[in-house]
Design an enzyme around this catalytic site. Structure first.
Site, PDB file in Angstrom:
ATOM      1  N   ARG A 162      28.045  50.383  40.686  1.00 25.70           N
ATOM      2  CA  ARG A 162      28.897  50.723  39.729  1.00 25.70           C
ATOM      3  C   ARG A 162      28.364  50.019  38.424  1.00 25.70           C
ATOM      4  NH1 ARG A 162      31.776  46.024  39.864  1.00 25.70           N
ATOM      5  NH2 ARG A 162      32.545  45.458  41.677  1.00 25.70           N
ATOM      6  N   HIS A 186      34.446  45.998  38.191  1.00 23.90           N
ATOM      7  CA  HIS A 186      35.271  46.478  39.373  1.00 23.90           C
ATOM      8  C   HIS A 186      36.559  47.439  38.566  1.00 23.90           C
ATOM      9  CE1 HIS A 186      37.683  46.884  42.675  1.00 23.90           C
ATOM     10  NE2 HIS A 186      38.813  46.193  42.039  1.00 23.90           N
ATOM     11  N   TYR A 244      30.078  37.845  38.591  1.00 24.52           N
ATOM     12  CA  TYR A 244      29.510  37.664  39.792  1.00 24.52           C
ATOM     13  C   TYR A 244      28.329  38.443  39.964  1.00 24.52           C
ATOM     14  CZ  TYR A 244      32.113  41.965  39.551  1.00 24.52           C
ATOM     15  OH  TYR A 244      32.573  43.190  39.098  1.00 24.52           O
TER      16      TYR A 244
END
Lengths: 332, 334
Positions: B242, B246, B254
């Site tokens: 992606r 998120h 991250y």
């Protein structure tokens, strides 16, 4: 083998492909997934065997899964080998294999390749004269050995430590060279298939109705994959200085296992022996070329193929270990 | 050349669908930043090839179940973007009358069983639909989309196990985008590929490059045909990425900027597919620009529709939650 006598040993390279054994043939044939924990297990057996025969340094291709890293963790403190990971950025594609081979070829005495025909094809592009020990973990493999990793590692150790010389224990394999406008465009180790697929997509070949021509360096009735189409007409051994060309079309029907559990009836229009260095012009242009079973090249202009003896140097593990045993390789 | 396995018309539909999803998602990001979209949105930018390549093999009657990142699945299945945009805005013209939002977009008329805020929650829905298909003797298929994180959930294990036992016409499509929210794949599973799990349930499983729509199409075609022919379920792992966090607003600390940039530069599914279509003379640069413009206009029209649509009335808040009235559920007495 006397470990004390061989404290300092030459370096071995390991290339383990985490991606092999999971492609579309799991859906279109009866192939099974080759899971990566089994590859870890294979590397464990290789490392413990190399260590037992006194190898003290191994160079490794880092990979997206960490096959060797996981094997090291399993063996733990019992591992005495100095293991270096090459400083390459892992991309999770063929470039990792190519770059690792390129970087390790001047630093190792042999490379153990864990993968299929496709992985070995990439290694062959960059390994030069360094002997390789190809271990099969893919699908439809003809080039690598289907064998126990422990024995493979023994053979590598015997070569690297000089119990069997490279001249005695290795042999040059053939390769297929593809030329476009007199320039070498790519290579294959076992077969090139001309297909009428309109795109590369999932890469593998299982639709025999789209095949038009096949050129092979070696083939036999006891191998699987596209080369088996030629192999069911005539066996060409890896040590023979010729290959085989065949055209698919109206003619004699033969049955061939082109994938695990997939037998296809294929009509052969004509076929002939192709001598070393003899060029053959592919007849079906435009088309798509599958190299060692994977769709790779879209071609729109004239393409010539020839077979040469410039393939990688492969360890003959049986001969290597036979000679090494006679010279005390297995004696304490 | 032999007859191609896929028509030019279908290829162009696939390209247009991927562009439509991208434009929709980028606009949704802007709208969220402008505070026009309530709740969370999880965008599908970068993963367009998976939904498109799979759904290109489905017919209208076939079912899909989706995830919290579900806009792409809905659009690929032929969902009305005015209804979905209005749903994002929480308006009464939305496909759930504004009560579901981004994570609960449903349209049974096109076989979309619903996006789902529960990780892996759509898997049993697809398995149930497949059971219905089988019991009714139909030749339809159900596809369950889910993420790599969902493949650690019991929904996955129970769903895939039942589907295997009953040989149901369902295809499990794991969109492995490398992160379970912020947890890298390597820290959530000891195996390298979700496809390795297929063996445990006795079903075929395959891993495919989820950024290559042609590879996804081809793999999905085989799996869906198997299901339609009564040969049972299959598992596809599409390795994807992606391009956004998120959720919108996720700082994504991250992963490195370098990693993200590498994927955008080298593995953008729309760029990869466009290059192929240009090479094959199926698409021109002018065509591509026109498609982009057309999709931007369509999305803009949907935004206007959503903005001008009415809000739900306070007195309707408890309507449409259950399909039938349920005795004993005290909440209804409020």
């Amino acid at each position: 083998m006397n470990e004390k006598k061989h404290k300092v040993c030459t370096t071995v390279g390991i290339i383990a492909n985490p991606e092999s054994g999971k492609d579309i043939r799991r859906l279109v044939s009866h192939a099974s997934v080759f899971d990566n924990m089994e590859k870890v297990n294979i590397v464990e057996r290789i490392l413990t065997t190399l260590q037992a025969f006194g190898i003290r340094k191994v160079l490794v291709m880092p990979d997206t899964f960490g096959i060797v890293l996981r094997a090291i963790n399993v063996i733990g403190k019992n591992l005495k080998i100095d293991i270096d990971f090459l400083p390459i950025e892992t991309l999770g594609n063929w470039k990792d294999t190519y770059e690792a081979t390129r970087q390790m070829k001047d630093k190792v005495s042999a490379i153990i390749v864990i993968g299929g025909d496709g992985t070995n094809r990439i290694v062959a592009k960059a390994c030069g004269d360094v002997p390789i020990m190809p271990l099969s973990t893919g699908t439809n493999n003809v080039f690598p050995y289907m064998m126990e990793a422990t024995i493979a590692a023994e053979a590598v150790a015997a070569i690297v430590m000089g119990f069997t010389s490279k001249e005695e224990g290795t042999y040059k394999r053939k390769r297929l060279e593809i030329f476009q406008e007199d320039k070498l465009k790519d290579i294959a180790l076992i077969d090139i298939a001309v297909t009428m697929h309109s795109y590369i997509g999932a890469k593998a070949i299982w639709r025999s109705e789209l095949l038009k021509e096949i050129v092979v360096t070696q083939c036999s009735p006891y191998n699987i994959g596209l080369s088996s189409i030629a192999g069911n007409i005539k066996e060409i051994r890896m040590d023979e200085n010729h290959g085989f060309y065949l055209e698919i079309g109206d003619g004699e029907m033969i049955k061939a296992a082109i994938a695990p559990g997939v037998l296809k009836e294929i009509s052969i229009k004509n076929f002939r022996i192709l001598n070393l260095d003899e060029k053959v012009k592919l007849r079906n242009i435009p088309s798509l070329l599958a190299l060692d079973g994977e769709r790779e090249l879209d071609i729109n202009s004239d393409v010539y193929v020839k077979i040469t003896r410039d393939g990688p140097k492969v360890i003959n593990y049986q001969k290597t270990l036979r000679i090494a045993a006679q010279r005390g390789f297995f004696k304490n | 050349m032999n007859k191609p396995v896929i028509s030019e018309e279908k290829l162009l539909w696939m390209y247009e669908t991927m562009v439509k999803i991208r434009v929709h998602e980028e606009r949704a990001a802007e709208l969220f930043a402008e505070n026009k979209v309530p709740g969370f949105v999880h965008l599908y930018v970068g993963e367009e090839a998976v939904a498109t390549g799979v759904v290109a093999n489905l017919k209208k009657e076939d079912f899909i179940s989706s995830t919290h990142r579900g806009h792409g699945h809905y659009i690929a299945k032929g969902g009305d973007i005015k209804a979905s945009m209005a749903e994002l805005f929480g308006k009464t013209t939305g496909c759930c009358k504004g009560k579901g939002g981004s994570m609960h977009i449903v349209d049974l008329s096109i076989g979309e069983l619903g996006a789902n805020g529960i990780v892996g929650g759509g898997i049993p829905h697809a398995v149930g639909a497949a059971m219905g298909i089988k019991l009714n003797g139909l030749d339809d298929v159900a596809v369950a989309f889910f993420g790599d994180g969902a493949s650690n959930q019991q929904n996955f294990h129970e769903g895939i196990n039942l589907a295997a036992i009953w040989k149901l016409p369902v295809v499990f499509v794991c969109e492995n985008n490398g992160y379970q929210i912020s947890l890298p794949y390597s820290k959530q599973q000891i195996i390298n590929s979700v496809a390795e799990r297929g063996k445990s349930y006795g079903i075929p499983a395959v891993s495919v490059d989820g950024q290559d729509v042609m590879a996804v199409y081809e793999v999905a075609k085989e799996a869906i045909e198997r299901a339609r022919n009564g040969e049972g379920p299959s598992l596809i792992e599409a390795k994807t990425y992606r391009f956004r966090g998120h959720f919108e607003g996720d700082p994504a600390i991250y992963r490195t900027k370098k990693e993200l940039e590498w994927w955008k530069e080298n593995k953008d599914p729309i760029i990869i597919f466009k290059k192929l279509l240009l090479e094959k003379n199926i698409l021109s640069e002018d065509d591509s620009a026109l498609i982009q413009k057309k999709k931007e206009e369509e999305i803009e029209e949907a935004v206007k529709f959503a903005e001008s649509s009415p809000w739900p009335k306070k007195e309707d808040i408890l309507k449409d939650v259950f399909s039938t009235s349920t005795k004993g559920v005290l909440v209804w007495e409020w």
